[in-house]
Design a protein around this motif. Structure first.
Motif, PDB file in Angstrom:
ATOM      1  N   PHE A  41      77.424 -33.880  48.861  1.00 41.29           N
ATOM      2  CA  PHE A  41      77.867 -33.536  47.507  1.00 41.29           C
ATOM      3  C   PHE A  41      76.897 -34.086  46.456  1.00 41.29           C
ATOM      4  CE2 PHE A  41      82.144 -32.486  49.192  1.00 41.29           C
ATOM      5  CZ  PHE A  41      82.356 -31.306  48.477  1.00 41.29           C
ATOM      6  N   LEU A  42      76.346 -35.267  46.707  1.00 43.63           N
ATOM      7  CA  LEU A  42      75.349 -35.821  45.794  1.00 43.63           C
ATOM      8  C   LEU A  42      74.113 -34.932  45.751  1.00 43.63           C
ATOM      9  CD1 LEU A  42      75.360 -39.702  46.346  1.00 43.63           C
ATOM     10  CD2 LEU A  42      76.245 -38.407  44.411  1.00 43.63           C
ATOM     11  N   SER A  43      73.688 -34.449  46.912  1.00 46.39           N
ATOM     12  CA  SER A  43      72.542 -33.537  46.961  1.00 46.39           C
ATOM     13  C   SER A  43      72.837 -32.270  46.169  1.00 46.39           C
ATOM     14  CB  SER A  43      72.208 -33.169  48.415  1.00 46.39           C
ATOM     15  OG  SER A  43      71.774 -34.293  49.136  1.00 46.39           O
ATOM     16  N   LEU A  44      74.042 -31.738  46.310  1.00 47.26           N
ATOM     17  CA  LEU A  44      74.446 -30.548  45.577  1.00 47.26           C
ATOM     18  C   LEU A  44      74.458 -30.809  44.071  1.00 47.26           C
ATOM     19  CD1 LEU A  44      75.413 -27.624  46.068  1.00 47.26           C
ATOM     20  CD2 LEU A  44      77.767 -28.491  45.998  1.00 47.26           C
ATOM     21  N   TYR A  45      74.914 -31.989  43.699  1.00 48.56           N
ATOM     22  CA  TYR A  45      74.932 -32.376  42.282  1.00 48.56           C
ATOM     23  C   TYR A  45      73.505 -32.434  41.728  1.00 48.56           C
ATOM     24  CZ  TYR A  45      75.406 -35.435  38.195  1.00 48.56           C
ATOM     25  OH  TYR A  45      75.322 -35.964  36.942  1.00 48.56           O
ATOM     26  N   PHE A  46      72.588 -33.036  42.479  1.00 46.14           N
ATOM     27  CA  PHE A  46      71.197 -33.114  42.045  1.00 46.14           C
ATOM     28  C   PHE A  46      70.599 -31.714  41.889  1.00 46.14           C
ATOM     29  CE2 PHE A  46      69.171 -37.490  42.693  1.00 46.14           C
ATOM     30  CZ  PHE A  46      70.341 -38.159  42.390  1.00 46.14           C
ATOM     31  N   LEU A  47      70.936 -30.830  42.824  1.00 46.15           N
ATOM     32  CA  LEU A  47      70.376 -29.478  42.806  1.00 46.15           C
ATOM     33  C   LEU A  47      70.927 -28.636  41.665  1.00 46.15           C
ATOM     34  CD1 LEU A  47      70.498 -28.693  46.631  1.00 46.15           C
ATOM     35  CD2 LEU A  47      68.440 -28.554  45.235  1.00 46.15           C
ATOM     36  N   VAL A  48      72.254 -28.594  41.551  1.00 48.10           N
ATOM     37  CA  VAL A  48      72.909 -27.656  40.634  1.00 48.10           C
ATOM     38  C   VAL A  48      72.961 -28.177  39.203  1.00 48.10           C
ATOM     39  CG1 VAL A  48      75.062 -26.431  40.139  1.00 48.10           C
ATOM     40  CG2 VAL A  48      74.280 -26.680  42.508  1.00 48.10           C
ATOM     41  N   PHE A  49      73.343 -29.431  39.029  1.00 43.89           N
ATOM     42  CA  PHE A  49      73.593 -29.956  37.690  1.00 43.89           C
ATOM     43  C   PHE A  49      72.401 -30.674  37.071  1.00 43.89           C
ATOM     44  CE2 PHE A  49      77.783 -29.587  39.643  1.00 43.89           C
ATOM     45  CZ  PHE A  49      78.484 -28.903  38.657  1.00 43.89           C
ATOM     46  N   CYS A  50      71.440 -31.076  37.896  1.00 43.17           N
ATOM     47  CA  CYS A  50      70.303 -31.844  37.376  1.00 43.17           C
ATOM     48  C   CYS A  50      68.967 -31.123  37.544  1.00 43.17           C
ATOM     49  CB  CYS A  50      70.228 -33.205  38.070  1.00 43.17           C
ATOM     50  SG  CYS A  50      71.764 -34.162  37.991  1.00 43.17           S
ATOM     51  N   ASP A  51      68.999 -29.915  38.130  1.00 43.69           N
ATOM     52  CA  ASP A  51      67.789 -29.127  38.342  1.00 43.69           C
ATOM     53  C   ASP A  51      66.718 -29.925  39.086  1.00 43.69           C
ATOM     54  OD1 ASP A  51      66.120 -26.894  38.218  1.00 43.69           O
ATOM     55  OD2 ASP A  51      65.173 -27.589  36.362  1.00 43.69           O
ATOM     56  N   LEU A  52      67.120 -30.645  40.121  1.00 44.55           N
ATOM     57  CA  LEU A  52      66.187 -31.401  40.944  1.00 44.55           C
ATOM     58  C   LEU A  52      66.067 -30.750  42.317  1.00 44.55           C
ATOM     59  CD1 LEU A  52      67.360 -35.008  40.043  1.00 44.55           C
ATOM     60  CD2 LEU A  52      65.274 -33.891  39.267  1.00 44.55           C
ATOM     61  N   ARG A  53      64.888 -30.867  42.921  1.00 42.89           N
ATOM     62  CA  ARG A  53      64.639 -30.255  44.216  1.00 42.89           C
ATOM     63  C   ARG A  53      64.132 -31.302  45.204  1.00 42.89           C
ATOM     64  NH1 ARG A  53      67.061 -27.287  41.717  1.00 42.89           N
ATOM     65  NH2 ARG A  53      66.710 -25.110  41.149  1.00 42.89           N
ATOM     66  N   PRO A  54      64.602 -31.246  46.468  1.00 42.43           N
ATOM     67  CA  PRO A  54      64.093 -32.187  47.470  1.00 42.43           C
ATOM     68  C   PRO A  54      62.755 -31.719  48.021  1.00 42.43           C
ATOM     69  CG  PRO A  54      65.770 -30.776  48.442  1.00 42.43           C
ATOM     70  CD  PRO A  54      65.677 -30.378  46.995  1.00 42.43           C
ATOM     71  N   VAL A  55      61.795 -32.648  48.095  1.00 40.04           N
ATOM     72  CA  VAL A  55      60.477 -32.337  48.634  1.00 40.04           C
ATOM     73  C   VAL A  55      60.041 -33.502  49.524  1.00 40.04           C
ATOM     74  CG1 VAL A  55      58.057 -31.865  48.115  1.00 40.04           C
ATOM     75  CG2 VAL A  55      59.832 -31.024  46.584  1.00 40.04           C
ATOM     76  N   THR A  56      59.536 -33.187  50.689  1.00 42.56           N
ATOM     77  CA  THR A  56      59.016 -34.213  51.588  1.00 42.56           C
ATOM     78  C   THR A  56      57.528 -33.981  51.794  1.00 42.56           C
ATOM     79  OG1 THR A  56      61.141 -34.373  52.740  1.00 42.56           O
ATOM     80  CG2 THR A  56      59.219 -35.276  53.860  1.00 42.56           C
ATOM     81  N   VAL A  57      56.731 -35.022  51.578  1.00 41.24           N
ATOM     82  CA  VAL A  57      55.270 -34.889  51.692  1.00 41.24           C
ATOM     83  C   VAL A  57      54.734 -35.854  52.744  1.00 41.24           C
ATOM     84  CG1 VAL A  57      54.947 -34.081  49.329  1.00 41.24           C
ATOM     85  CG2 VAL A  57      54.906 -36.519  49.785  1.00 41.24           C
ATOM     86  N   ASP A  58      53.765 -35.377  53.514  1.00 36.14           N
ATOM     87  CA  ASP A  58      53.062 -36.206  54.493  1.00 36.14           C
ATOM     88  C   ASP A  58      51.783 -36.712  53.851  1.00 36.14           C
ATOM     89  OD1 ASP A  58      54.955 -35.711  56.500  1.00 36.14           O
ATOM     90  OD2 ASP A  58      53.973 -33.830  57.055  1.00 36.14           O
ATOM     91  N   LEU A  59      51.584 -38.032  53.884  1.00 36.41           N
ATOM     92  CA  LEU A  59      50.418 -38.620  53.243  1.00 36.41           C
ATOM     93  C   LEU A  59      49.179 -38.492  54.113  1.00 36.41           C
ATOM     94  CD1 LEU A  59      51.920 -41.847  51.615  1.00 36.41           C
ATOM     95  CD2 LEU A  59      51.964 -39.472  50.828  1.00 36.41           C
ATOM     96  N   ASP A  60      48.012 -38.690  53.502  1.00 37.67           N
ATOM     97  CA  ASP A  60      46.748 -38.520  54.206  1.00 37.67           C
ATOM     98  C   ASP A  60      46.507 -39.578  55.273  1.00 37.67           C
ATOM     99  OD1 ASP A  60      46.134 -36.269  52.711  1.00 37.67           O
ATOM    100  OD2 ASP A  60      45.064 -37.405  51.164  1.00 37.67           O
TER     101      ASP A  60
END
Length: 332
Positions: A41-60
């Motif tokens: 639900f927290l993830s949904l809140y971040f996505l819908v109400f805060c316009d935030l997106r999850p991104v995972t990056v692999d470092l060099d």
């Protein structure tokens, strides 16, 4: 005979039903389903109400993966704000009371520090510097620091150590710094003295293992606001511990040990960035006197004290803290 047969059959079915019910309840209590649902639900809140997106990056370095929540629609007119959490769960749980307001004023970049949330590394280094390098490496991958500058950092508690190191190593990248309730510059003697006040065992304080440990952490961190924790059932607290701490428990303990037991530099480096220091006057983790000492150490700093607030300013006084952050970062 027929009636007795029916009785035995009924008892058999009843026994099966009770067994299934017992297993269902056992699964419900043992598997951290409640916290998993809350986290979703927290993830949904971040996505819908805060316009935030999850991104995972692999470092060099080929060893480290850093998970971020970033603004879905970045605007050139907005400043980039990096938010660094402390111990006590992942970035979602710590910043849930702040992201909605701050997302309206900034392009947000919110990493899970390494070994928290979904960030992980095979690197054996447990220093604050490796955390700083991981965050910066992730920001570069996301295009946040292209051109060599343009970010401000809001940090709390353990995140403050990381932010300070970022400001020290990359002074051209970090424009402004907000440090909240962080023991940056604590001497070994001061760390030992503060630990003794709470029993001296960092594993129980920072990386709780039992509901009793978690209650202790909350009570130390809060002045008001979460007194109801005494009424929360143990199985709920156990589920929170299972989700937040069990996967990387050993690594989290090693991070805490590195932070609390390593010898500090003879003198804390003086950073050049304009710095806002925010503290709760009832902080039991890092007492208010340290806020004054840090302010004296940094000439380009100002101190704001929030009354009747403990260590977890982000939870006890999020609106006041957001106002301080916004006005400071956006000021000319």
């Amino acid at each position: 005979m027929a009636s007795m047969k029916h009785v035995h059959l009924f008892r058999r079915y009843l026994s099966i039903v009770f067994t299934l019910f017992q297993r269902l309840i056992s699964c419900f209590f043992d598997f951290p389903i409640l916290i998993k649902i809350a986290d979703s639900f927290l993830s949904l809140y971040f996505l819908v109400f805060c316009d935030l997106r999850p991104v995972t990056v692999d470092l060099d370095d080929g060893e480290t993966t850093v998970h971020f929540w970033i603004s879905g629609h970045r605007r050139i007119s907005r400043q980039n704000l990096v938010m660094l959490h402390g111990y006590g769960g992942n970035s979602k749980w710590q910043f849930v009371h702040q992201v909605s307001d701050l997302s309206k004023s900034f392009n947000l970049f919110i990493p899970d520090l390494v070994f928290f949330g979904k960030s992980y590394s095979k690197n054996r280094d447990r220093s604050v510097e490796i955390q700083a390098r991981s965050v910066v490496g992730g920001l570069k991958k996301l295009g946040c620091v292209e051109g060599g500058g343009g970010i401000s950092i809001y940090s709390i508690s353990y995140g403050g150590f990381v932010a300070y190191k970022m400001a020290e190593i990359w002074p051209a990248m970090v424009e402004k710094l907000v440090i909240v309730s962080s023991g940056v510059g604590f001497t070994q003697q001061q760390k030992t003295a503060e630990l003794k006040k709470h029993g001296g065992d960092c594993s129980k304080i920072l990386v709780p293992k039992t509901p009793m440990d978690l209650r202790l952490l909350i009570k130390i961190s809060m002045n008001t606001g979460l007194t109801f924790v005494d009424w929360v059932p143990d199985f709920v607290l156990s589920q929170f511990i299972a989700v937040m701490y069990e996967k990387n428990r050993q690594e989290l303990l090693e991070l805490a040990k590195n932070l609390l037991e390593r010898e500090e530099e003879p003198e804390l480096p003086v950073i050049s960035q304009k710095t806002l220091i925010v503290w709760g006057d009832k902080d039991k983790v890092f007492p208010l006197e340290h806020a004054y000492r840090l302010q004296r150490h940094l000439q380009s700093s100002r101190l704001e004290i929030i009354k009747e607030t403990g260590h977890a300013v982000n939870i006890e006084a999020p609106t006041t803290l957001n106002n301080f952050i916004t006005s400071f970062v956006l000021s000319a």
